[in-house]
Design an enzyme around this catalytic site. Structure first.
Site, PDB file in Angstrom:
ATOM      1  CE  LYS A   1       7.482  -3.795   9.851  1.00 50.66           C
ATOM      2  NZ  LYS A   1       7.210  -3.976   8.499  1.00 50.66           N
TER       3      LYS A   1
ATOM      4  CE  LYS B   1       6.983   6.415   7.793  1.00 53.50           C
ATOM      5  NZ  LYS B   1       7.787   5.371   7.678  1.00 53.50           N
TER       6      LYS B   1
ATOM      7  CE  LYS C   1       3.472   1.250   3.238  1.00 50.22           C
ATOM      8  NZ  LYS C   1       4.092   0.815   1.860  1.00 50.22           N
TER       9      LYS C   1
END
Ligand code: TRP
Length: 340
Positions: free
Chosen positions: A123, A205, A208
């Site tokens: 991140k 992946k 979302k």
């Protein structure tokens, strides 16, 4: 939460804790890999599920978005089958003990340990302009979430196992120093927790956080949107429905189909042995639509009534708080704080 007292030992059912951050929009991947199992676990275990809203601010998020995402996720947890009468469902920020215990645990977490966390490194690289201390401290708050409830088991995705390991380290260190205080939890990646990849890029992946990504099917997408996304799913140029390493798109669709129908990958392959890609993709899409329909309907019913949702949040927080405060108080006392 049933407990039976037995002399000095407390016999209790296994306790399960998990949480999801209200960032982005929950996907079919979140549903198939995690959320759909959570309701059923309550038959044999005492389960607590939380919307980890305090964790959501470690990356930049607009107030309106945080508010809407949080309500949506809370309602969605109930809509996927978590019964608030059997489980404790609550918003993390409604139980102040989380932030308090995180502060205490900070002092039993080594800088070097936190710095090694893969998610922190990832991140930080992705948003170098916002490498804040909260992002660094994220796993300690997560440890507090888990330890407050003396959880035995923590169902999580593979990417969170490292955080649960750090939580164990912190718990053990605290227990060694002050005597038994926290249950040392185990991280569990559900066996059938199928890993679902993006429909447009089957090597990454299903995310979302990208609302426009045609590769992510969101739990609350309309049937039309779901069908459109499946019909446009990336496949390959031979025309054989078979799961293998050099066919990531088809393998992903087969994985989704088998997870939706609770059948093996082999069985799914057999079903489509003579199907062309267009038929195959349509059938997978239809299976997803049917599976998600009752979830969306239950969700919409819940969202019609804000007052009822608020009441469920209050009840959940109250139940969670009773357990959390007991642990927090214990930790304060062990460390040597004056409690009056
Ligand atoms: N960090 C988790 C995730 O990103 C969410 C989370 C917060 C969590 N607190 C937790 C998961 C405690 C398990 C237990 O998915």
């Amino acid at each position: 939460m049933e407990q039976t007292q037995n002399n000095n030992t407390t016999e209790r059912r296994k306790r399960v804790f998990s949480a999801i951050k209200p960032t982005g929009n929950p996907t079919l991947g979140n549903y198939l890999g995690a959320m759909r199992y959570w309701g059923g676990m309550a038959d044999e275990q005492d389960c607590l599920y939380s919307v980890a809203d305090l964790h959501a601010i470690t990356v930049a998020i607009e107030p309106k978005e945080l508010r809407e995402n949080s309500k949506r996720l809370f309602a969605l947890l109930i809509a996927v089958g978590i019964d608030p009468q059997k489980c404790i469902v609550f918003m993390q920020s409604h139980v102040r003990a989380h932030a308090e215990l995180a502060w205490l645990l900070n002092n039993y977490t080594m800088f070097g340990e936190a710095r090694r966390m893969t998610q922190f490194k990832d991140k930080s690289e992705k948003a170098p302009e916002n490498v804040n201390v909260g992002l660094f401290d994220y796993p300690v708050l997560m440890a507090a979430d888990i330890l407050l409830y003396q959880a035995d088991e923590v169902p999580v995705g593979e990417d969170q196992i490292q955080h649960v390991e750090l939580c164990r380290t912190i718990a053990q260190r605290f227990n060694n120093r002050y005597g038994q205080t926290f249950t040392v939890p185990e991280g569990r990646v559900p066996k059938t927790g199928a890993r679902i990849y993006s429909l447009s890029d089957p090597t990454s992946k299903m995310g979302k956080s990208d609302a426009n990504d045609a590769g992510s099917v969101f739990i609350l997408d309309t049937p039309e949107t779901i069908m459109r996304k499946f019909k446009r799913a990336v496949t390959d140029c031979d025309a054989c429905v078979r799961a293998c390493a050099d066919k990531p798109g088809i393998t992903n669709l087969l994985t989704i189909y088998s997870a939706l129908n609770d059948i093996s990958l082999d069985a799914a392959e057999r079903e489509f042995a003579s199907a062309d890609y267009a038929t195959f993709k349509t059938r997978v899409g239809e299976a997803a639509v049917e599976k998600l329909r009752p979830v969306r309907e239950a969700y919409e019913r819940l969202r019609k009534n804000d007052a009822e949702l608020a009441e469920l949040m209050r009840e959940g927080a109250q139940k969670a708080e009773r357990i959390a405060c007991r642990t927090l108080e214990k930790a304060y006392k062990k460390i040597g704080f004056v409690r009056v």
